[in-house]
Design an enzyme around this catalytic site. Structure first.
Site, PDB file in Angstrom:
ATOM      1  N   MET A   5      17.452   1.509 127.597  1.00 42.25           N
ATOM      2  CA  MET A   5      16.311   2.307 127.151  1.00 42.25           C
ATOM      3  C   MET A   5      15.526   1.540 126.083  1.00 42.25           C
ATOM      4  O   MET A   5      14.711   2.132 125.360  1.00 42.25           O
ATOM      5  CB  MET A   5      16.773   3.666 126.625  1.00 42.25           C
ATOM      6  CG  MET A   5      17.485   4.479 127.708  1.00 42.25           C
ATOM      7  SD  MET A   5      17.369   6.247 127.473  1.00 42.25           S
ATOM      8  CE  MET A   5      18.201   6.443 125.917  1.00 42.25           C
ATOM      9  N   GLY A   6      15.772   0.238 125.967  1.00 41.19           N
ATOM     10  CA  GLY A   6      14.967  -0.587 125.075  1.00 41.19           C
ATOM     11  C   GLY A   6      15.369  -0.496 123.617  1.00 41.19           C
ATOM     12  O   GLY A   6      16.447  -0.010 123.286  1.00 41.19           O
TER      13      GLY A   6
ATOM     14  N   HIS B 228      22.658  -4.670 123.339  1.00 40.45           N
ATOM     15  CA  HIS B 228      21.915  -4.942 124.573  1.00 40.45           C
ATOM     16  C   HIS B 228      21.965  -6.430 124.915  1.00 40.45           C
ATOM     17  O   HIS B 228      22.170  -6.812 126.062  1.00 40.45           O
ATOM     18  CB  HIS B 228      20.448  -4.544 124.411  1.00 40.45           C
ATOM     19  CG  HIS B 228      20.224  -3.092 124.124  1.00 40.45           C
ATOM     20  ND1 HIS B 228      19.860  -2.635 122.875  1.00 40.45           N
ATOM     21  CD2 HIS B 228      20.303  -1.994 124.911  1.00 40.45           C
ATOM     22  CE1 HIS B 228      19.720  -1.319 122.924  1.00 40.45           C
ATOM     23  NE2 HIS B 228      19.988  -0.905 124.138  1.00 40.45           N
TER      24      HIS B 228
ATOM     25  N   GLN C  33      30.784  -0.404 126.339  1.00 49.36           N
ATOM     26  CA  GLN C  33      31.919   0.469 125.993  1.00 49.36           C
ATOM     27  C   GLN C  33      31.521   1.472 124.909  1.00 49.36           C
ATOM     28  O   GLN C  33      32.124   2.531 124.762  1.00 49.36           O
ATOM     29  CB  GLN C  33      33.104  -0.390 125.541  1.00 49.36           C
ATOM     30  CG  GLN C  33      34.302   0.365 124.983  1.00 49.36           C
ATOM     31  CD  GLN C  33      35.009   1.215 126.030  1.00 49.36           C
ATOM     32  OE1 GLN C  33      34.836   0.999 127.233  1.00 49.36           O
ATOM     33  NE2 GLN C  33      35.790   2.187 125.574  1.00 49.36           N
ATOM     34  N   LYS C  34      30.477   1.143 124.143  1.00 49.95           N
ATOM     35  CA  LYS C  34      29.960   2.074 123.130  1.00 49.95           C
ATOM     36  C   LYS C  34      29.764   3.473 123.731  1.00 49.95           C
ATOM     37  O   LYS C  34      30.030   4.475 123.088  1.00 49.95           O
ATOM     38  CB  LYS C  34      28.632   1.508 122.598  1.00 49.95           C
ATOM     39  CG  LYS C  34      27.664   2.509 122.027  1.00 49.95           C
ATOM     40  CD  LYS C  34      27.911   2.722 120.577  1.00 49.95           C
ATOM     41  CE  LYS C  34      26.983   3.717 119.924  1.00 49.95           C
ATOM     42  NZ  LYS C  34      25.849   4.176 120.652  1.00 49.95           N
ATOM     43  N   ASP C  35      29.248   3.506 124.965  1.00 44.30           N
ATOM     44  CA  ASP C  35      29.067   4.778 125.662  1.00 44.30           C
ATOM     45  C   ASP C  35      30.189   4.902 126.701  1.00 44.30           C
ATOM     46  O   ASP C  35      29.967   4.823 127.912  1.00 44.30           O
ATOM     47  CB  ASP C  35      27.691   4.816 126.317  1.00 44.30           C
ATOM     48  CG  ASP C  35      26.587   4.702 125.276  1.00 44.30           C
ATOM     49  OD1 ASP C  35      26.268   5.712 124.639  1.00 44.30           O
ATOM     50  OD2 ASP C  35      26.073   3.584 125.063  1.00 44.30           O
TER      51      ASP C  35
ATOM     52  N   GLN D 194      29.937   7.514 129.456  1.00 49.57           N
ATOM     53  CA  GLN D 194      28.896   7.124 130.408  1.00 49.57           C
ATOM     54  C   GLN D 194      29.425   6.055 131.371  1.00 49.57           C
ATOM     55  O   GLN D 194      29.182   6.116 132.585  1.00 49.57           O
ATOM     56  CB  GLN D 194      27.681   6.597 129.635  1.00 49.57           C
ATOM     57  CG  GLN D 194      26.626   5.956 130.491  1.00 49.57           C
ATOM     58  CD  GLN D 194      25.404   5.588 129.678  1.00 49.57           C
ATOM     59  OE1 GLN D 194      24.592   6.445 129.349  1.00 49.57           O
ATOM     60  NE2 GLN D 194      25.261   4.322 129.347  1.00 49.57           N
TER      61      GLN D 194
ATOM     62  N   SER E  39      23.247   0.735 117.464  1.00 46.38           N
ATOM     63  CA  SER E  39      22.595   1.756 118.277  1.00 46.38           C
ATOM     64  C   SER E  39      21.110   1.742 117.964  1.00 46.38           C
ATOM     65  O   SER E  39      20.715   1.521 116.810  1.00 46.38           O
ATOM     66  CB  SER E  39      23.170   3.139 117.927  1.00 46.38           C
ATOM     67  OG  SER E  39      22.304   4.151 118.425  1.00 46.38           O
ATOM     68  N   SER E  40      20.315   1.980 118.986  1.00 45.17           N
ATOM     69  CA  SER E  40      18.863   2.050 118.757  1.00 45.17           C
ATOM     70  C   SER E  40      18.546   3.159 117.763  1.00 45.17           C
ATOM     71  O   SER E  40      17.532   3.104 117.063  1.00 45.17           O
ATOM     72  CB  SER E  40      18.141   2.314 120.076  1.00 45.17           C
ATOM     73  OG  SER E  40      18.485   1.322 121.021  1.00 45.17           O
TER      74      SER E  40
HETATM   75  P1  AMP Z   1      20.761   2.270 125.644  1.00 45.49           P
HETATM   76  O1  AMP Z   1      19.528   1.444 125.591  1.00 45.49           O
HETATM   77  O2  AMP Z   1      21.182   2.817 124.313  1.00 45.49           O
HETATM   78  O3  AMP Z   1      20.728   3.306 126.750  1.00 45.49           O
HETATM   79  O4  AMP Z   1      21.939   1.286 126.031  1.00 45.49           O
HETATM   80  C1  AMP Z   1      21.848   0.417 127.143  1.00 45.49           C
HETATM   81  C2  AMP Z   1      23.198  -0.176 127.393  1.00 45.49           C
HETATM   82  O5  AMP Z   1      23.635  -0.879 126.234  1.00 45.49           O
HETATM   83  C3  AMP Z   1      24.270   0.874 127.685  1.00 45.49           C
HETATM   84  O6  AMP Z   1      25.132   0.394 128.706  1.00 45.49           O
HETATM   85  C4  AMP Z   1      24.991   0.990 126.378  1.00 45.49           C
HETATM   86  O7  AMP Z   1      26.352   1.387 126.510  1.00 45.49           O
HETATM   87  C5  AMP Z   1      24.911  -0.439 125.872  1.00 45.49           C
HETATM   88  N1  AMP Z   1      25.074  -0.472 124.414  1.00 45.49           N
HETATM   89  C6  AMP Z   1      24.455   0.303 123.496  1.00 45.49           C
HETATM   90  N2  AMP Z   1      24.899   0.026 122.253  1.00 45.49           N
HETATM   91  C7  AMP Z   1      25.840  -0.945 122.405  1.00 45.49           C
HETATM   92  C8  AMP Z   1      26.678  -1.664 121.491  1.00 45.49           C
HETATM   93  N3  AMP Z   1      26.639  -1.435 120.177  1.00 45.49           N
HETATM   94  N4  AMP Z   1      27.516  -2.599 122.000  1.00 45.49           N
HETATM   95  C9  AMP Z   1      27.566  -2.831 123.339  1.00 45.49           C
HETATM   96  N5  AMP Z   1      26.798  -2.192 124.244  1.00 45.49           N
HETATM   97  C10 AMP Z   1      25.948  -1.261 123.790  1.00 45.49           C
END
Ligand code: AMP
Length: 285
Positions: free
Chosen positions: A30-31, A37, A151-153, A156, A188-189
């Site tokens: 989601m950017g 990421h 793995q953070k999510d 999911q 985290s974003s």
């Molecule tokens: P998001 O943009 O937050 O939807 O995340 C996109 C991908 O990045 C998802 O697969 C998340 O699990 C992964 N992600 C988000 N934060 C982290 C993190 N701190 N470490 C590793 N992967 C992450």
């Protein structure tokens, strides 16, 4: 790196690499990129020939009153970062490309989606419906050989593995380790929304997971004792968890005795920002 906005352009770009038998990797996002990421993009770059990064703030996974409008967005910066990691394609569609008028389909994974974040009193299973529906679409649009998730999510990632298995989608799901700030806070974003005072308290989520993990490494197996150790770290930072639960790392079933495949998952609001984190206890990454 090329940016494409339509499914037709995306497919046109992927036709030749696919014909040539190139291994296609997809990193759905989601950017608002951070090291989490970028670590996924690096994994894809290392193991695939063609790397597609999708950037789409998916409205259907945000509930009423959640932060869709406030979700941080900066496509230019993200494109520069993805390019620096040598991604080949950035797929950044407008909402109408993904959900045209009359869109009427939902993909639901049952069971795994109604606990933890999917509990009806929290984000609800509808949150994961949004995720599984858009990820199904991305899998059909890109037809990747491998897709990378964090793995953070953790919930999911399990839901998406189940989705791919149940629908016979021929994609390998790779789950990559959580990237953290120097003080343990999971990247985290949403961390940009934390005030200085909240940012100071937020690493307590990680300390709670770490305290529990230390106990387990020392031989403790009782869920009540492990949860108490974690909870006291949160209390020290005046954080009331939305949930703090020990569950099977493979199917999210509740556990009373920690074993080699138990995940401790936490969600909490710090100020107005909802943070989640998790750790597989007892030596696994
Ligand atoms: P998001 O943009 O937050 O939807 O995340 C996109 C991908 O990045 C998802 O697969 C998340 O699990 C992964 N992600 C988000 N934060 C982290 C993190 N701190 N470490 C590793 N992967 C992450």
């Amino acid at each position: 790196m090329k940016t494409v906005r339509t499914v037709a352009e995306l497919r046109a770009e992927l036709a030749e690499p696919r014909r040539a038998g190139r291994r296609i990797g997809l990193v759905p996002t989601m950017g608002s990129f951070h090291e989490g990421h970028l670590s996924l993009i690096r994994q894809a770059r290392e193991h695939c020939d063609t790397v597609v990064v999708s950037l789409f703030v998916n409205p259907t996974q945000f509930g009423e009153g959640e932060d869709l409008d406030a979700y941080p967005r900066d496509e230019q910066r993200d494109a520069a970062l993805a390019e620096a990691e040598r991604a080949d394609l950035l797929f950044a569609p407008p909402v109408a490309e993904v959900y045209p008028d009359g869109f009427a389909t939902t993909v639901r994974v049952h069971g795994l989606t109604d606990v933890l974040c999917g509990d009806p009193d929290r984000r609800g299973p509808e949150h994961f419906d949004g995720v599984t529906t858009v990820v199904s679409k991305l899998f059909n649009m890109v037809a990747p050989d491998v897709a990378y998730f964090g793995q953070k999510d953790a919930q999911q990632a399990l839901v998406i593995r189940r989705l791919a298995r149940d629908l016979d989608i021929p994609v390998r799901i790779e789950v990559c380790p959580t990237m953290r700030e120097h003080d343990g806070l999971a990247m985290s974003s949403r961390n940009v929304h934390l005030s200085a005072e909240e940012r100071h308290r937020a690493p307590a989520l990680w300390r709670a997971l770490d305290a529990a993990d230390s106990l387990v490494s020392g031989g403790e197996r009782d869920a009540v004792a492990v949860l108490a150790a974690a909870r006291s770290e949160l209390e020290r930072a005046r954080i009331e968890p939305d949930y703090l639960e020990l569950r099977s790392a493979t199917d999210l079933a509740p556990v009373e005795q920690v074993n080699g495949s138990t995940v401790l998952a936490v969600a909490a609001r710090v100020g107005r920002t909802r943070l989640i984190d998790n750790k597989v206890l007892g030596g696994m990454p």
